[in-house]
Enzyme design. Sequence first.
Site, mmCIF file in Angstrom:
data_model
loop_
_atom_site.group_PDB
_atom_site.id
_atom_site.type_symbol
_atom_site.label_atom_id
_atom_site.label_comp_id
_atom_site.label_asym_id
_atom_site.label_seq_id
_atom_site.Cartn_x
_atom_site.Cartn_y
_atom_site.Cartn_z
ATOM 1 N N CYS A 46 0.819 -1.219 0.000
ATOM 2 C CA CYS A 46 0.000 0.000 0.000
ATOM 3 C C CYS A 46 0.850 1.266 0.000
ATOM 4 O O CYS A 46 0.921 1.993 1.001
ATOM 5 C CB CYS A 46 -0.957 0.044 1.177
ATOM 6 S SG CYS A 46 -2.226 1.305 0.906
ATOM 7 N N CYS B 105 -5.683 1.620 -4.311
ATOM 8 C CA CYS B 105 -5.143 2.241 -3.105
ATOM 9 C C CYS B 105 -6.008 3.465 -2.803
ATOM 10 O O CYS B 105 -5.794 4.515 -3.395
ATOM 11 C CB CYS B 105 -3.692 2.638 -3.382
ATOM 12 S SG CYS B 105 -2.882 3.353 -1.981
HETATM 13 P P1 FAD Z 1 -0.845 -10.508 4.635
HETATM 14 O O1 FAD Z 1 -2.297 -10.204 4.683
HETATM 15 O O2 FAD Z 1 0.084 -9.555 5.277
HETATM 16 O O3 FAD Z 1 -0.646 -11.967 5.252
HETATM 17 C C1 FAD Z 1 0.577 -12.650 5.275
HETATM 18 C C2 FAD Z 1 0.517 -13.704 6.368
HETATM 19 O O4 FAD Z 1 1.603 -14.631 6.232
HETATM 20 C C3 FAD Z 1 0.622 -13.108 7.765
HETATM 21 O O5 FAD Z 1 -0.512 -13.435 8.517
HETATM 22 C C4 FAD Z 1 1.906 -13.701 8.332
HETATM 23 O O6 FAD Z 1 1.834 -13.963 9.721
HETATM 24 C C5 FAD Z 1 2.040 -14.984 7.521
HETATM 25 N N1 FAD Z 1 3.432 -15.447 7.449
HETATM 26 C C6 FAD Z 1 4.558 -14.724 7.246
HETATM 27 N N2 FAD Z 1 5.637 -15.518 7.288
HETATM 28 C C7 FAD Z 1 5.195 -16.778 7.498
HETATM 29 C C8 FAD Z 1 5.843 -18.040 7.632
HETATM 30 N N3 FAD Z 1 7.176 -18.159 7.588
HETATM 31 N N4 FAD Z 1 5.073 -19.142 7.834
HETATM 32 C C9 FAD Z 1 3.716 -19.031 7.894
HETATM 33 N N5 FAD Z 1 3.065 -17.863 7.786
HETATM 34 C C10 FAD Z 1 3.794 -16.749 7.588
HETATM 35 N N6 FAD Z 1 -4.623 -2.751 0.718
HETATM 36 C C11 FAD Z 1 -5.689 -2.267 0.032
HETATM 37 O O7 FAD Z 1 -6.191 -2.932 -0.868
HETATM 38 N N7 FAD Z 1 -6.245 -1.059 0.316
HETATM 39 C C12 FAD Z 1 -5.746 -0.278 1.305
HETATM 40 O O8 FAD Z 1 -6.270 0.800 1.558
HETATM 41 C C13 FAD Z 1 -4.620 -0.743 2.053
HETATM 42 N N8 FAD Z 1 -4.076 -0.001 3.040
HETATM 43 C C14 FAD Z 1 -3.043 -0.497 3.782
HETATM 44 C C15 FAD Z 1 -2.516 0.289 4.805
HETATM 45 C C16 FAD Z 1 -1.496 -0.176 5.608
HETATM 46 C C17 FAD Z 1 -0.955 0.690 6.700
HETATM 47 C C18 FAD Z 1 -0.976 -1.486 5.390
HETATM 48 C C19 FAD Z 1 0.094 -2.028 6.277
HETATM 49 C C20 FAD Z 1 -1.473 -2.248 4.345
HETATM 50 C C21 FAD Z 1 -2.496 -1.757 3.525
HETATM 51 N N9 FAD Z 1 -3.008 -2.506 2.445
HETATM 52 C C22 FAD Z 1 -4.070 -2.013 1.714
HETATM 53 C C23 FAD Z 1 -2.286 -3.702 1.976
HETATM 54 C C24 FAD Z 1 -2.917 -5.029 2.368
HETATM 55 O O9 FAD Z 1 -3.093 -5.102 3.758
HETATM 56 C C25 FAD Z 1 -2.014 -6.150 1.885
HETATM 57 O O10 FAD Z 1 -1.682 -5.950 0.539
HETATM 58 C C26 FAD Z 1 -2.676 -7.517 2.041
HETATM 59 O O11 FAD Z 1 -2.908 -7.796 3.398
HETATM 60 C C27 FAD Z 1 -1.809 -8.584 1.390
HETATM 61 O O12 FAD Z 1 -2.261 -9.878 1.681
HETATM 62 P P2 FAD Z 1 -1.211 -11.076 1.837
HETATM 63 O O13 FAD Z 1 -2.028 -12.276 2.111
HETATM 64 O O14 FAD Z 1 -0.271 -11.077 0.700
HETATM 65 O O15 FAD Z 1 -0.359 -10.667 3.118
#
Ligand code: FAD
Length: 414
Positions: free
Chosen positions: A161, A343
């Site tokens: 983000c 975003c």
């Molecule tokens: P995540 O949701 O982060 O999940 C990854 C998971 O993997 C975590 O739970 C972690 O514990 C786990 N993990 C890590 N390493 C390991 C391991 N070795 N073994 C097992 N598990 C592990 N997105 C939008 O669309 N709109 C927005 O307005 C927006 N605003 C945001 C604002 C902020 C401040 C932040 C921080 C993010 C924002 N996002 C937004 C981005 C969005 O939150 C992420 O893009 C999204 O959560 C990505 O999903 P993901 O499953 O790839 O990662």
Amino acid sequence: AKHFKLLVVGGGAGGLGAASKFARKLPRGSVGIIEPREDHYYQPGFTLVGGGLMTLDANRRRQEDLIPKNATWIRDKVEAFEPVKNLVKLRDGEEISYDYMVIAMGIQLRFDMIKGAKEALKTPGVCSNYSPFYVEKHYREAMNFKGGNAVFTFPNTPIKCAGAPQKACYITDSILRQRGVRDKAHMIYATSLKRLFGIESYLKSLEKVAKEKNIDVRTRRNLIEVDSENKMATFEFLDDDAKPTGKTERVEYSLLHIGPPCSAPEALRKSPFADKTGFMDVDVASLQSKKFQNVFGVGDCMNTPNAKTAAAVSSHLKTIEQNLTQVMQGEQPCMEYDGYASCPLVVSTNRVVLAEFNSKGAMETTPFDQSKPTYWAYLMKRYFMPALYWNGLIKGYWNGPATIRNCSRLVKSK
Ligand code: FAD
Ligand code: UQ1
């Protein structure tokens, strides 16, 4: 040793969405999901928490309550991948094998890449809306701000983000105005990028916002050190290729909001799935691992060129649902990810620029001009998106707005 037909690594936005989709399709007990954390956060809500517009509690659920009924939760962390043997090693030494795997480990916050930042976050004035531990502090600091420099930084690495550091800056500006202390603040937005935002269609609108708010935008600056004793932030100047020039600048701060450097998670970085940047090397269209055909990626951990957002995850999920199903049936994957990401840029405590785009330009869902800050887009961000996330995305029902976008296009072309 445990074995699953489908092993999902990570229980964040992408991991839960993928597990939900396939737990419905496959027999009970076929899907395992590895996730170490007890709490799951709606991270897009963090910017609003930092602005006092939502509580952190409202953005938290117990992981236990989110794991799909038909799936098995393994409450541990992947320590190492051994894809040649189709297995992963957990922190506690256990091995888990799989027929197919989805990697959805997200991106790792690396405050440790800035000298002194981890210690500084525990001292007055320093905060970050990227971390559940320091996001509420953002609001407290904005409410206690008395005067001086308020500095907001954007790192010289990939980041999820990419709008969030800017949102923190604009929301703080609003709060300081509401409190009647804005004239006591010098607000600096220091970014390692060469411009405020990478997507042309939203750049002008955001430049206007920054100008109207009297924000001192400094480009090609990268935060490398925080000296919390003297409340000094050190930046290195970057050249046109984002390489350090050797020149530095020291800025005194009253408030410092850190947009953290980020990297691929450690276990992924060290694995055969990584490219040389450490992110998962996938085919940009099919999201299949380039080396192992029984493995797909979802979300922030991949090396795809899209902006790393939950909105992008919705389109990733639609893509892998089709492609992984085809691979399970012995066919070639044929669905292509369109690069969509979104975003919603919160530019004040009640206005949002609902940016939606891929690397080629805007991909807007509604028939309205989304480059303008509006109240309806704020309401979408505050009320609709959280509901869409909890009830749609992580349950595997929300496949992104492509269908709505196509309808809007018909309306607009009339
Ligand atoms: P995540 O949701 O982060 O999940 C990854 C998971 O993997 C975590 O739970 C972690 O514990 C786990 N993990 C890590 N390493 C390991 C391991 N070795 N073994 C097992 N598990 C592990 N997105 C939008 O669309 N709109 C927005 O307005 C927006 N605003 C945001 C604002 C902020 C401040 C932040 C921080 C993010 C924002 N996002 C937004 C981005 C969005 O939150 C992420 O893009 C999204 O959560 C990505 O999903 P993901 O499953 O790839 O990662
Ligand atoms: C989206 O799908 C999504 O994931 C649920 C977000 O994360 C919270 C978003 O911020 C956005 C904007 C979308 C896109 C959805 C629509 C209806 C524009």
